[in-house]
Design an enzyme around this catalytic site. Structure first.
Site, PDB file in Angstrom:
ATOM      1  N   ASN A   9       0.961  -1.192  -0.115  1.00  0.00           N
ATOM      2  CA  ASN A   9      -0.017  -0.046  -0.055  1.00  0.00           C
ATOM      3  C   ASN A   9       0.830   1.358  -0.019  1.00  0.00           C
ATOM      4  O   ASN A   9       1.581   1.731   0.908  1.00  0.00           O
ATOM      5  CB  ASN A   9      -1.101  -0.184   0.984  1.00  0.00           C
ATOM      6  CG  ASN A   9      -1.697   0.935   1.463  1.00  0.00           C
ATOM      7  OD1 ASN A   9      -1.885   1.970   0.383  1.00  0.00           O
ATOM      8  ND2 ASN A   9      -2.851   0.880   2.380  1.00  0.00           N
ATOM      9  N   ARG A  92      -2.200  -2.114  -4.002  1.00  0.00           N
ATOM     10  CA  ARG A  92      -3.372  -1.156  -4.025  1.00  0.00           C
ATOM     11  C   ARG A  92      -3.387  -0.343  -5.092  1.00  0.00           C
ATOM     12  O   ARG A  92      -2.326   0.693  -4.900  1.00  0.00           O
ATOM     13  CB  ARG A  92      -3.410  -0.514  -2.578  1.00  0.00           C
ATOM     14  CG  ARG A  92      -4.782   0.234  -2.374  1.00  0.00           C
ATOM     15  CD  ARG A  92      -4.823   1.079  -1.035  1.00  0.00           C
ATOM     16  NE  ARG A  92      -5.844   2.077  -0.989  1.00  0.00           N
ATOM     17  CZ  ARG A  92      -5.929   3.120  -0.115  1.00  0.00           C
ATOM     18  NH1 ARG A  92      -5.158   3.253   0.428  1.00  0.00           N
ATOM     19  NH2 ARG A  92      -7.109   3.922  -0.383  1.00  0.00           N
ATOM     20  N   HIS A 180     -12.271   3.240  -1.420  1.00  0.00           N
ATOM     21  CA  HIS A 180     -12.058   2.126  -0.311  1.00  0.00           C
ATOM     22  C   HIS A 180     -12.673   0.890  -0.383  1.00  0.00           C
ATOM     23  O   HIS A 180     -12.851   0.128   0.787  1.00  0.00           O
ATOM     24  CB  HIS A 180     -12.927   3.039   1.023  1.00  0.00           C
ATOM     25  CG  HIS A 180     -12.014   4.221   1.472  1.00  0.00           C
ATOM     26  ND1 HIS A 180     -12.914   5.307   1.919  1.00  0.00           N
ATOM     27  CD2 HIS A 180     -10.861   4.477   1.765  1.00  0.00           C
ATOM     28  CE1 HIS A 180     -11.880   6.196   2.364  1.00  0.00           C
ATOM     29  NE2 HIS A 180     -10.823   5.812   2.177  1.00  0.00           N
ATOM     30  N   ARG A 240      -9.530  16.877   2.929  1.00  0.00           N
ATOM     31  CA  ARG A 240     -10.490  16.873   1.818  1.00  0.00           C
ATOM     32  C   ARG A 240     -11.888  17.420   2.037  1.00  0.00           C
ATOM     33  O   ARG A 240     -12.261  16.945   3.177  1.00  0.00           O
ATOM     34  CB  ARG A 240     -10.538  15.464   0.989  1.00  0.00           C
ATOM     35  CG  ARG A 240      -9.323  15.105   0.122  1.00  0.00           C
ATOM     36  CD  ARG A 240      -9.305  13.704  -0.344  1.00  0.00           C
ATOM     37  NE  ARG A 240      -8.682  12.930   0.756  1.00  0.00           N
ATOM     38  CZ  ARG A 240      -8.554  11.383   0.401  1.00  0.00           C
ATOM     39  NH1 ARG A 240      -9.526  10.913  -0.237  1.00  0.00           N
ATOM     40  NH2 ARG A 240      -7.862  10.634   1.267  1.00  0.00           N
ATOM     41  N   GLU A 378      -6.434  -4.100   4.852  1.00  0.00           N
ATOM     42  CA  GLU A 378      -6.381  -3.844   3.320  1.00  0.00           C
ATOM     43  C   GLU A 378      -5.307  -4.830   3.084  1.00  0.00           C
ATOM     44  O   GLU A 378      -5.632  -5.341   1.810  1.00  0.00           O
ATOM     45  CB  GLU A 378      -6.341  -2.496   3.018  1.00  0.00           C
ATOM     46  CG  GLU A 378      -7.720  -1.668   3.190  1.00  0.00           C
ATOM     47  CD  GLU A 378      -7.341   0.042   3.523  1.00  0.00           C
ATOM     48  OE1 GLU A 378      -6.380   0.354   4.294  1.00  0.00           O
ATOM     49  OE2 GLU A 378      -7.790   0.697   2.544  1.00  0.00           O
TER      50      GLU A 378
END
Ligand code: ADP
Length: 398
Positions: A9, A92, A180, A240, A378
């Protein structure tokens, strides 16, 4: 030990990775983090119990290329695994665009196509792809498998992915994709293991980290989500903005002369919790602060999660469960409590004591909606994708 899979990742200044056995069980062997890329690189690798396996600092590493880091990481892994081998690497990739949903083996052509999506995910996509190129460059024989954060959402109906803009633009790929997805795929799998009844129901998964989104799942499949064409949409995040009236962007362009670069910087890097508080993007700092704008930032974060959850409950036609995950979702009990209080009207009843200690189930026994905290993983999900793709490729070849 057995042969192994590596899940990567890669971000702008760090590369996180997990090493897993390649067999059916995907047992964690090690997890590592390379931080300080571009400044003072530092690699640390722990085993599954948290013991340090290796650590390295590069004193003059500010200008080092990714290739050198991957060479060091692979070198350590190969020594650690011998006589067994690393047989596949998963990455990822934040945006798969219209062409990619399922994991694929990286080729030059695939990477070139994904490169074109960098403007749609400027915080992640360039760094994700730099890692793929570097890893492939230093270990040419190893399959590099790309896993897309957009992939999990391909089950959404067209009505959930469509913008109210001319159809020709949608045909060009201007639509909602959602992100996600690797985390949500993991949550759906994990929920099926620990609570099959809840997994079969209507669930909102809340991935609340620096990036934050909600996913409406029915029977473990994505029906709707808060992020859209880019990972700017939906919730207020660390830096964000989340959903914003597009008229604001027109105003900033026309009245303030902001160009695309200035808007990108404003909306991706200087908005969200950081922009509102004027102090920090980090939820821990904001929760610890008495400053009115820090409180306003937390209040807005909670308000928007609850508002979007109401919208997703409508997409699902009701609600049976909520899952909190990622840095804020897993750790910030006051944020979870405030969100759940706002969702009482949907039948959410929080068990405050269970929430305070971050128990697996944080709703009361008679809550109409079951609320769980499920740590995401993840890297493990990427390793599962790699294992499955390599098995399918071997089957095809035989
Ligand atoms: P990323 O999207 O970078 O992977 P994470 O999932 O690590 O982000 O989440 C980072 C966020 O989680 C930060 O806002 C951080 O403050 C928050 N967080 C982590 N631990 C805690 C905690 N104990 N209490 C409150 N917030 C926390």
């Amino acid at each position: 030990m057995s042969d192994a899979l590596l899940a990567i990742n890669a971000g702008s200044s760090s590369i996180k990775f997990g090493l897993f056995t390649a067999g059916a069980d995907i047992i964690p062997l090690a997890r590592g983090k390379l931080e300080g890329i571009g400044t003072a690189p530092h690699l640390i690798v722990h085993d599954a119990d948290g013991q340090v396996l290796t650590e390295r600092r590069w004193e003059d590493g500010a200008d080092m290329a990714h290739e050198a880091f991957f060479d060091a990481i692979f070198g350590w892994i190969e020594g650690h695994l011998a006589p067994n081998r690393l047989i596949g690497v998963g990455h990822r990739i934040v945006h798969g665009g219209a062409s990619f949903a399922d994991p694929v083996i990286a080729t030059r052509a695939v990477i070139a196509e994904l490169e074109a999506l960098c403007p749609l995910a400027p915080l992640h996509q360039p760094h994700n792809l730099a890692a793929v190129r570097a890893a492939a460059g230093v270990r040419k024989h190893l399959p590099q498998i790309l896993c897309f954060d957009t992939g999990f959402h391909r089950t959404q109906p067209a009505v959930a992915t469509r913008f109210g803009i001319p159809h020709a633009l949608e045909e060009e790929g201007v639509r909602r994709y959602g992100f996600h997805g690797i985390s949500y795929a993991y949550i759906a799998r994990r929920l099926a293991e620990i609570d099959p009844t809840m997994a079969r129901g209507r669930v909102i998964a809340a991935h609340l980290g620096n990036g934050a989104s909600l996913c409406a799942m029915a029977d473990g499949r994505s029906l709707d989500t808060t992020m859209g064409f880019t990972a700017l949409d939906g919730l207020v995040m660390g830096t964000r903005c989340g959903a914003i009236d597009p008229g604001v962007l027109l105003y900033l362009q026309q009245s303030k002369g902001m160009d695309a670069d200035a808007l990108t910087d404003l909306l991706y890097n200087r908005s969200g919790l950081l922009g509102v508080s004027g102090a920090s993007s980090d939820m821990r700092n904001l929760l610890d602060s008495d400053a009115p704008l820090a409180k306003a930032a937390v209040e807005l974060f909670v308000y928007r999660v609850a508002r979007e959850a109401g919208a997703l409950a409508s997409s699902l036609g009701g609600l049976d469960g909520i899952v909190f995950t990622a840095g804020i979702g897993e750790n910030a009990a006051p944020v979870r409590a405030a969100i759940c209080r706002r969702l009482a009207w949907l039948g959410v009843a929080l068990d405050d004591a269970a929430n305070d200690v971050g128990a697996a189930v944080i709703s009361t026994a008679d809550s109409r909606v079951r609320v769980r905290v499920v740590p995401t993983n993840e890297e493990r999900m990427i390793a599962i994708h790699v294992r499955d793709l390599l098995a399918a490729t071997a089957k095809e070849a035989s």
